[in-house]
Design an enzyme around this catalytic site. Structure first.
Site, PDB file in Angstrom:
ATOM      1  N   GLY A  63     -27.313  89.386 -23.971  1.00 60.80           N
ATOM      2  CA  GLY A  63     -26.655  90.681 -23.766  1.00 60.80           C
ATOM      3  C   GLY A  63     -25.245  90.488 -23.233  1.00 60.80           C
ATOM      4  O   GLY A  63     -24.998  89.612 -22.413  1.00 60.80           O
ATOM      5  N   ARG A 105      -8.504  78.087 -20.068  1.00 59.36           N
ATOM      6  CA  ARG A 105      -7.299  77.663 -19.321  1.00 59.36           C
ATOM      7  C   ARG A 105      -7.578  76.454 -18.428  1.00 59.36           C
ATOM      8  O   ARG A 105      -6.715  75.587 -18.266  1.00 59.36           O
ATOM      9  CB  ARG A 105      -6.748  78.837 -18.519  1.00 59.36           C
ATOM     10  N   ARG A 116     -28.338  87.303 -30.536  1.00 63.73           N
ATOM     11  CA  ARG A 116     -29.629  86.680 -30.219  1.00 63.73           C
ATOM     12  C   ARG A 116     -30.021  85.963 -31.498  1.00 63.73           C
ATOM     13  O   ARG A 116     -30.032  86.557 -32.571  1.00 63.73           O
ATOM     14  CB  ARG A 116     -30.646  87.734 -29.815  1.00 63.73           C
ATOM     15  N   ASP A 161     -30.713  84.107 -18.632  1.00 60.16           N
ATOM     16  CA  ASP A 161     -31.696  83.026 -18.527  1.00 60.16           C
ATOM     17  C   ASP A 161     -32.203  82.557 -19.888  1.00 60.16           C
ATOM     18  O   ASP A 161     -32.472  81.366 -20.072  1.00 60.16           O
ATOM     19  CB  ASP A 161     -32.852  83.412 -17.598  1.00 60.16           C
ATOM     20  N   THR A 174     -24.664  88.429 -16.845  1.00 60.49           N
ATOM     21  CA  THR A 174     -25.635  89.478 -17.182  1.00 60.49           C
ATOM     22  C   THR A 174     -25.526  90.583 -16.138  1.00 60.49           C
ATOM     23  O   THR A 174     -25.326  90.299 -14.961  1.00 60.49           O
ATOM     24  CB  THR A 174     -27.083  88.932 -17.226  1.00 60.49           C
ATOM     25  N   ILE A 175     -25.659  91.826 -16.577  1.00 62.66           N
ATOM     26  CA  ILE A 175     -25.491  92.923 -15.610  1.00 62.66           C
ATOM     27  C   ILE A 175     -26.684  93.045 -14.678  1.00 62.66           C
ATOM     28  O   ILE A 175     -26.602  93.716 -13.654  1.00 62.66           O
ATOM     29  CB  ILE A 175     -25.245  94.287 -16.313  1.00 62.66           C
ATOM     30  N   ASP A 176     -27.807  92.378 -15.015  1.00 64.83           N
ATOM     31  CA  ASP A 176     -29.043  92.600 -14.246  1.00 64.83           C
ATOM     32  C   ASP A 176     -29.097  91.869 -12.903  1.00 64.83           C
ATOM     33  O   ASP A 176     -29.939  92.186 -12.071  1.00 64.83           O
ATOM     34  CB  ASP A 176     -30.257  92.154 -15.079  1.00 64.83           C
ATOM     35  N   ASP A 183     -30.273  88.968 -12.267  1.00 66.69           N
ATOM     36  CA  ASP A 183     -31.662  88.500 -12.142  1.00 66.69           C
ATOM     37  C   ASP A 183     -31.771  86.983 -12.298  1.00 66.69           C
ATOM     38  O   ASP A 183     -32.742  86.480 -12.834  1.00 66.69           O
ATOM     39  CB  ASP A 183     -32.545  89.205 -13.183  1.00 66.69           C
ATOM     40  N   ARG A 242     -35.473  96.219 -16.661  1.00 65.28           N
ATOM     41  CA  ARG A 242     -36.879  96.200 -17.106  1.00 65.28           C
ATOM     42  C   ARG A 242     -37.756  95.483 -16.104  1.00 65.28           C
ATOM     43  O   ARG A 242     -38.855  95.909 -15.805  1.00 65.28           O
ATOM     44  CB  ARG A 242     -36.995  95.475 -18.454  1.00 65.28           C
TER      45      ARG A 242
HETATM   46  P1  ATP Z   1     -29.961  88.876 -21.229  1.00 65.09           P
HETATM   47  O1  ATP Z   1     -30.270  88.539 -19.799  1.00 65.09           O
HETATM   48  O2  ATP Z   1     -28.835  89.822 -21.354  1.00 65.09           O
HETATM   49  O3  ATP Z   1     -31.172  89.264 -22.037  1.00 65.09           O
HETATM   50  P2  ATP Z   1     -30.288  86.235 -22.270  1.00 65.09           P
HETATM   51  O4  ATP Z   1     -29.378  85.064 -22.309  1.00 65.09           O
HETATM   52  O5  ATP Z   1     -31.495  86.128 -21.383  1.00 65.09           O
HETATM   53  O6  ATP Z   1     -29.417  87.515 -21.908  1.00 65.09           O
HETATM   54  P3  ATP Z   1     -31.970  86.076 -24.666  1.00 65.09           P
HETATM   55  O7  ATP Z   1     -31.996  86.955 -25.864  1.00 65.09           O
HETATM   56  O8  ATP Z   1     -33.224  85.933 -23.870  1.00 65.09           O
HETATM   57  O9  ATP Z   1     -30.745  86.586 -23.768  1.00 65.09           O
HETATM   58  O10 ATP Z   1     -31.531  84.602 -25.138  1.00 65.09           O
HETATM   59  C1  ATP Z   1     -30.364  84.422 -25.943  1.00 65.09           C
HETATM   60  C2  ATP Z   1     -30.643  83.424 -27.042  1.00 65.09           C
HETATM   61  O11 ATP Z   1     -30.973  82.135 -26.482  1.00 65.09           O
HETATM   62  C3  ATP Z   1     -31.842  83.747 -27.942  1.00 65.09           C
HETATM   63  O12 ATP Z   1     -31.533  84.698 -28.942  1.00 65.09           O
HETATM   64  C4  ATP Z   1     -32.147  82.384 -28.544  1.00 65.09           C
HETATM   65  O13 ATP Z   1     -31.293  82.093 -29.618  1.00 65.09           O
HETATM   66  C5  ATP Z   1     -31.822  81.422 -27.380  1.00 65.09           C
HETATM   67  N1  ATP Z   1     -33.067  81.027 -26.707  1.00 65.09           N
HETATM   68  C6  ATP Z   1     -33.706  81.680 -25.730  1.00 65.09           C
HETATM   69  N2  ATP Z   1     -34.837  81.025 -25.357  1.00 65.09           N
HETATM   70  C7  ATP Z   1     -34.911  79.932 -26.155  1.00 65.09           C
HETATM   71  C8  ATP Z   1     -35.825  78.848 -26.289  1.00 65.09           C
HETATM   72  N3  ATP Z   1     -36.929  78.759 -25.541  1.00 65.09           N
HETATM   73  N4  ATP Z   1     -35.554  77.895 -27.204  1.00 65.09           N
HETATM   74  C9  ATP Z   1     -34.450  77.965 -27.968  1.00 65.09           C
HETATM   75  N5  ATP Z   1     -33.557  78.960 -27.898  1.00 65.09           N
HETATM   76  C10 ATP Z   1     -33.768  79.926 -27.015  1.00 65.09           C
END
Ligand code: ATP
Length: 328
Positions: free
Chosen positions: A15, A29, A76, A107, A130-132, A134, A176
């Protein structure tokens, strides 16, 4: 510094969050300052698989510190979750001679980075965006402060109309699994009740509190509800429940939604992103790997990516109590 890294790749993933551009700028930079090449990888892991890269110089990131979203776009990627997808991504990095990666994301993105690092032994470092808020290993993530300010501003506006019509408003905010935005913005906006995913305060208590508000002469009320509220009811079900039990209230619902991710980053987020970007590049050049940059007690720190992936943050119970006291 201590490694032979000559070219790094930076990308945003998961996100989007306000302040990601400030982090990109800082990474680019800091790389230029240390005479390291920097490639921007578009659309996160998806663009890595496709080889969607662009060379970034110190001048490529002019005038982005104040912009929301991410100039590198985010995505994603389903393909990156497969060994074949990650092999393609690695082949693209080798072709572009990228020696190390800076991941700006949440994460899930760090999890992907850890898996990739284990398979191909390419140094990775994470910047929490991330805005959460978390993520374990940092007091603040990039985007959280801006999102809080956005939510408080929105609730202030809702309160104007709520008090003009003597209404009760349920305002749903993002979160969530974690209630940091709901709790902090709720206290900041003077909400009468705050419902978070971590604690089930009970529907009876909500009714009692709203009744008390009315009895003590409040003309309007705001209840802030995190998406993942522990009572298990969504904001519309809560409205129906309250309307069924408290006939004196006219209830309205406002779901803030994606506007919480947008807008110009706050000064705090810009400064945090700038510090994290510089720390990330310098840490890579010092030989650190598989770690995340964080801020603890206003000091820049590194912690294992694994902690960020596995960790869970705690709701602030002192703040819950403050909220209780102040809504008397
Ligand atoms: P947000 O906190 O905003 O959801 P995020 O980084 O947690 O951000 P995710 O959609 O959970 O967002 O993960 C981003 C991308 O990282 C996924 O679309 C995927 O491509 C990759 N990813 C996440 N987990 C795995 C994993 N176990 N193995 C390989 N790639 C992964």
């Amino acid at each position: 510094m201590g490694t032979d890294i000559k070219k790094i790749g930076v990308f945003t993933s998961g996100g989007d969050a306000p302040g990601m551009n400030a982090a990109i700028r800082a990474v680019v930079r800091a790389a230029a300052y240390h005479k390291i090449d920097c490639l921007g990888i578009y659309r996160g892991y998806e663009g890595m698989i496709e080889g969607d890269f662009k060379h970034l110089t110190a001048r490529s990131v002019n005038n982005i510190i104040n912009k929301g979203g991410t100039i590198l776009k985010s995505a994603r990627s389903v393909a990156f979750r497969t060994p074949e997808g990650r092999q393609q991504a690695y082949d693209q990095l080798v072709k572009a001679e990228i020696d190390a990666l800076v991941i700006i994301g949440g994460d899930g993105s760090f999890h992907g980075g850890m898996v990739f690092q284990n398979e191909f032994n390419i140094p990775v470092i994470g910047i929490p965006g991330t805005i959460d808020n978390d993520i374990d290993g940092t007091n603040y993530t990039i985007g959280y402060d801006t999102a809080l300010n956005t939510v408080v501003e929105a609730i202030d506006k809702i309160r104007d109309t709520a008090s003009s019509h003597r209404r009760l408003f349920f305002v749903e905010v993002m979160g969530r699994d974690v209630g940091h935005i709901a709790l902090n913005a709720g206290v900041g906006a003077g909400a009468e009740e705050i419902l978070v995913p971590e604690e089930d305060l009970g529907l009876d208590r909500l009714l009692e509190s709203l009744k008390r508000s009315k009895d003590t002469g409040k003309s309007s009320s705001i209840v802030v509800v995190a998406e993942g509220d522990k009572t298990g009811n969504n904001v519309f079900e809560l409205r129906d429940y309250v309307e069924a039990h408290l006939k004196e209230y006219e209830v309205r619902v406002s779901v803030l939604g994606h506007m919480q991710r947008g807008g110009a980053p706050s000064c705090y987020d810009r400064v945090l992103a700038s510090r994290m970007g510089v720390k990330a590049v310098e840490s890579l050049l010092e030989g650190h790997n598989n770690v995340m940059v964080g801020t603890i007690n206003n000091q820049m720190v590194l912690s294992p990516l694994e902690n960020a992936v596995k960790g869970s943050t705690q709701i602030n119970h002192e703040l819950l109590r403050v909220s209780d006291i102040l809504t008397i």
